[in-house]
Design a protein around this motif. Structure first.
Motif, PDB file in Angstrom:
ATOM      1  N   TRP A 297      -2.430   5.155  41.533  1.00 33.77           N
ATOM      2  CA  TRP A 297      -1.480   6.185  41.932  1.00 33.77           C
ATOM      3  C   TRP A 297      -1.313   6.183  43.449  1.00 33.77           C
ATOM      4  CZ3 TRP A 297       1.004   7.342  37.859  1.00 33.77           C
ATOM      5  CH2 TRP A 297       0.353   7.296  36.614  1.00 33.77           C
ATOM      6  N   GLY A 298      -0.091   6.339  43.865  1.00 33.84           N
ATOM      7  CA  GLY A 298       0.169   6.430  45.288  1.00 33.84           C
ATOM      8  C   GLY A 298      -0.567   7.613  45.895  1.00 33.84           C
ATOM      9  N   ALA A 299      -1.058   7.426  47.094  1.00 32.44           N
ATOM     10  CA  ALA A 299      -1.833   8.479  47.748  1.00 32.44           C
ATOM     11  C   ALA A 299      -0.921   9.583  48.269  1.00 32.44           C
ATOM     12  CB  ALA A 299      -2.632   7.883  48.900  1.00 32.44           C
ATOM     13  N   LEU A 329      -9.992  -5.596  43.968  1.00 30.52           N
ATOM     14  CA  LEU A 329      -9.994  -6.472  42.790  1.00 30.52           C
ATOM     15  C   LEU A 329      -9.828  -5.676  41.504  1.00 30.52           C
ATOM     16  CD1 LEU A 329     -12.797  -6.776  40.814  1.00 30.52           C
ATOM     17  CD2 LEU A 329     -13.757  -7.412  42.999  1.00 30.52           C
ATOM     18  N   HIS A 330     -10.010  -4.351  41.580  1.00 25.48           N
ATOM     19  CA  HIS A 330      -9.932  -3.494  40.389  1.00 25.48           C
ATOM     20  C   HIS A 330      -8.517  -3.008  40.088  1.00 25.48           C
ATOM     21  CE1 HIS A 330     -14.275  -3.517  40.547  1.00 25.48           C
ATOM     22  NE2 HIS A 330     -14.231  -3.104  41.796  1.00 25.48           N
ATOM     23  N   VAL A 331      -7.545  -3.391  40.903  1.00 24.23           N
ATOM     24  CA  VAL A 331      -6.155  -2.975  40.670  1.00 24.23           C
ATOM     25  C   VAL A 331      -5.252  -4.206  40.655  1.00 24.23           C
ATOM     26  CG1 VAL A 331      -6.486  -0.689  41.691  1.00 24.23           C
ATOM     27  CG2 VAL A 331      -5.722  -2.581  43.142  1.00 24.23           C
ATOM     28  N   PHE A 351      -0.187  -0.407  43.907  1.00 23.64           N
ATOM     29  CA  PHE A 351      -1.158  -1.438  43.560  1.00 23.64           C
ATOM     30  C   PHE A 351      -1.774  -1.956  44.868  1.00 23.64           C
ATOM     31  CE2 PHE A 351       1.269  -2.627  39.379  1.00 23.64           C
ATOM     32  CZ  PHE A 351       0.968  -1.370  38.873  1.00 23.64           C
ATOM     33  N   ALA A 352      -2.398  -3.121  44.843  1.00 17.40           N
ATOM     34  CA  ALA A 352      -3.151  -3.588  46.017  1.00 17.40           C
ATOM     35  C   ALA A 352      -2.285  -3.657  47.270  1.00 17.40           C
ATOM     36  CB  ALA A 352      -3.769  -4.954  45.721  1.00 17.40           C
ATOM     37  N   ASP A 353      -1.140  -4.323  47.174  1.00 21.55           N
ATOM     38  CA  ASP A 353      -0.294  -4.475  48.369  1.00 21.55           C
ATOM     39  C   ASP A 353       0.178  -3.120  48.880  1.00 21.55           C
ATOM     40  OD1 ASP A 353      -0.649  -7.164  48.124  1.00 21.55           O
ATOM     41  OD2 ASP A 353       1.401  -7.614  47.471  1.00 21.55           O
TER      42      ASP A 353
END
Length: 766
Positions: A297-299, A329-331, A351-353
């Motif tokens: 989720w977006g912060a 690595l978990h997303v 996500f990660a990026d």
């Protein structure tokens, strides 16, 4: 440092579209030679570094990439190859590396278990009488690669010595300190060589600091890191913790390192409270993990900025690093390529990026002021509010049902002793009944037909006809094998969580939202973004069809509420256990539908119960009580003659045996084959008086087990377990295995069961 910096703790390895997985499996199958394989891995690795550079991250991790698992990487870096594999010293070749992970025809694979309380699995190092050496300075190689090929002055990442040994096996507890001390000179040599090469920052991961430790452990940390600091005084060591708060805050922040990495997301506010109570050393940098590295989720950027402002009231900006709470690595890799997601949902995701973009934005906000990132704050607030106000998050029927749940545990109609007698009469099973865990091999043809159906190239009718053909084929195979209790094979299912998420309200799926589970095995966790509810039967048609083909019982196969919860990305706007109970109520309707359609055995799998345990033992009771409540909410409405099974993965079973009993399942099966002896020992310490199957062979390895291996496993189990309650099964589902090896392995398993059954009957004089 002269100003606040942005940093990353670790990046997904698998590529935006699982390029890493595809290369691995092509290499294993012989379709790629070693040189081409390693070239493809380099391309994936460097492209990930380049992307982080372009996003504007100041401290970019190097060495977090792996060909299989970062704990295995650490083991082979120190030449720790189990004696059953061929190794003559020096750098471990990749053939041996993969043999340790996957096994070969002559040797079983190393044990695999969960990485703390995540769904990632690591290969457990075996230290049995092995002497560590520095076979390869892996962090140095990756540091030089980033510097030479991308002009990135990276931050090498190393798994710390104390965590590494804590996660290993093959030594006595009394030997722990001396074994750690064997590794210290090797870590010192790694740091010296990195210092000589010009590295400025090194991240040493010590997540074990977030668990329950002793004062002796903390004293060991003091001695170890004093030695490492003296070995390379010019390197800035970031001692990185994650997944929880640290207990010994004052002692840990006083360690002789230059920076401390703390998780300010999953710490339940404890790290911040400790920071405010005890302050922070004036000679250290705080690496503040403020962006969730484990959810998608977006912060809420304004909230995160407020948190950082609380932190900078104690820690000056020039001694602050802003980063994720853990490795990413978990997303999944990026939301950008998810073109089919609903706009309201997509804009609320990160996500990660996107998480790295959030970190860069927050870093700018701390450097230049909140007004400089106000547009980003407003955009994110609008996206989150739109999702919260959507109808999917405001299902009044579901919310009313949750509000009216009883506080007491749901109960079966009668205690197990009564149910056991009823079920024994109903099923007439032999001693040591045989079964499988649920899934059978999903061949390329199965996956290809599913893809054609999803693309509209195969009609729903034709697809169902194909699935029925596969079910019948494997019902016939089970008849030929001589199994006692059958399964339909789950050919219609992509994944044990995804399948149910697609059929329940409140879930959404991505196209490329993959994360690594173990080795090349990637999963695509569903997004639980709304209120969960039952819509229509999900498994009845396939199970009833399978049952119509045989007189043997066919188990209905469901995934349990806690596993669905733990293997999903869960909405963060309501309490987590409320989501679990929503799932349980939906599954309860499916259980009742199966029973109403004549299915008398129903397996509700909970492989993820143990992995969800909080890292702090004082938090276990609340979690386990919630897990038991949700399972019983889903399963206790059936009649006495309906047999409820469950399956779970093994890890320190004795820790949770009272909760396993409290589930009140009629039969449990446990994944044990790589740790069979350890689990059997736990039953010598604690009794279990309901039906139980201990996995007698390892399905994660392609090797076919030998008959004597399985009979020994069965005999060992029967030394402590009642034969009248014991079931014989593989240790997990067979989805990832080939057809020939599956049939061969099950043939051996049935032979072993018959031999063991005959021995028991002879012993009884029957």
């Amino acid at each position: 440092m002269t100003e606040v910096k942005s940093s990353n703790v670790g990046y997904p390895r698998i590529g935006e579209k699982r390029e890493w997985k595809k290369a691995l499996e092509q290499f294993w199958s012989g379709k790629l030679n070693k040189e081409t394989f390693l070239q493809q891995m380099e391309v994936i690795r460097l492209s990930s570094l380049e992307k982080q550079k372009q996003l504007g991250v100041d401290l970019i991790p190097v060495g977090d990439f792996t060909l299989y698992d970062h704990v295995l990487d650490t083991a082979v870096m120190f030449g720790l190859v189990p004696e059953r594999f061929t190794y003559r010293g020096g750098k471990v070749d990749i053939e041996t590396y993969f043999d340790i992970a996957r096994g070969n025809k002559d040797a079983v694979a190393a044990e695999m278990t969960k990485w703390f309380n995540t769904n990632y699995h690591y290969i457990v190092p075996e230290l049995n009488n092995l002497t560590p050496t520095l076979a390869e300075n892996r962090p140095l190689a990756f540091y030089k690669e980033g510097k030479e090929k991308l002009e990135i002055d990276g931050k090498p990442v190393i798994l710390g010595p104390i965590t590494f040994v804590k996660l290993s096996k093959g030594y006595k507890e009394s030997e722990f300190k001396s074994i750690v001390n064997q590794f210290v000179p090797l870590y010192a040599q790694i740091l010296k060589e990195l210092q000589q090469e010009g590295a400025l920052w090194v991240q040493i991961d010590e997540p074990i600091l977030a668990t329950t430790l002793t004062e002796e452990d903390i004293s060991l940390y003091q001695a170890v890191y004093q030695t490492l600091h003296q070995a390379a005084p010019q390197i800035n060591i970031i001692l990185q913790t994650y997944f929880e708060s640290i207990t010994y805050y004052e002692a840990v922040t006083s360690l002789p390192v230059q920076a401390i990495g703390l998780d300010f997301v999953h710490d339940a506010g404890q790290n911040l409270a400790s920071l405010q109570k005890f302050g922070f050393p004036s000679d250290k940098v705080l690496a503040a993990g403020v962006i969730d590295g484990r959810n998608i989720w977006g912060a809420k950027l304004d909230n995160k900025l407020s948190l950082l402002e609380e932190i900078t009231a104690i820690v000056p900006k020039d001694r602050l690093i802003i980063q994720p709470s853990s490795s990413l690595l978990h997303v999944p890799v990026t939301v950008k390529i998810e073109e089919t997601l609903d706009h309201t949902l997509k804009t609320a995701l990160a996500f990660a990026d996107e998480k790295l973009q959030e970190i860069v934005v927050l870093t700018k906000g701390i450097r230049e002021g909140k007004e400089q990132i106000q547009d980003e704050i407003n955009e994110r607030r609008t996206a989150i509010e739109a999702l919260n106000q959507s109808s999917i998050r405001n299902n009044q029927q579901v919310q009313t049902a949750i509000q009216n749940l009883p506080s007491s545990l749901a109960e079966r109609e009668a205690p197990y002793s009564v149910r056991q007698a009823t079920q024994k009469t109903a099923f007439q099973l032999p001693l040591l009944p045989t079964t499988t865990i649920g899934s059978f091999p999903q061949t390329q043809e199965v996956r290809r037909n599913r893809l054609k159906w999803r693309k509209g190239e195969l009609t729903a009718t034709d697809y169902q006809t194909y699935i029925k053909t596969e079910i019948k084929k494997w019902i016939d195979i089970q008849e030929e094998l001589g199994l006692d209790v059958f399964v339909h094979g789950e050919f219609e299912r992509t994944d044990m969580v995804e399948y149910f998420g697609e059929k329940l309200a409140g879930f959404q799926f991505t196209k490329f939202g993959w994360v690594q589970s173990y080795g090349s095995r990637c999963v695509k966790p569903p997004l639980i973004y709304g209120d969960v509810s039952f819509e229509q039967p999900m498994t009845v048609a396939e199970t009833v069809y399978a049952q119509s083909l045989t007189d043997h019982p066919v188990k209905g196969m469901l995934t349990g509420p806690i596993t669905i919860l733990n293997w999903s990305f869960v909405r963060d706007d309501i309490p987590r256990y409320e989501v679990a109970n929503q799932i349980a109520l939906a599954l309860r309707e499916e259980v009742e539908a199966l029973e109403a359609n004549g299915i008398r055995m129903i397996q509700v799998d909970e492989p993820a119960i143990r992995e969800g345990l909080p890292l702090k033992q004082e938090k276990w009771e609340d979690y386990l009580n919630a897990a038991v409540y949700a399972f019983r909410l889903a399963t206790t409405s059936v009649r006495n003659e309906t047999q409820i099974h469950t399956h779970m993965c093994y890890s320190d079973f004795e820790d949770i045996i009272s909760s396993i009993k409290a589930l009140d399942a009629d039969v449990i099966s446990i994944e044990t084959s790589r740790s069979h002896g350890e689990l059997i020992h736990s039953f010598e310490e604690s009794t279990y008086e309901q039906g139980i199957g201990l996995g007698v062979y390892d399905i994660h390895s392609p090797r076919v087990p030998q008959l004597d291996e399985l009979t020994k496993n069965i005999d060992r189990a029967l030394q402590v377990l009642d034969p009248q309650l014991f079931w014989i099964n593989p240790d997990c589902g067979l989805k990832t295995r080939g057809m020939d090896e599956t049939v061969a392995a099950l043939t051996v398993m049935v032979q072993a069961a018959k031999l063991s059954r005959e021995k028991l009957l002879v012993k009884k004089g029957e």
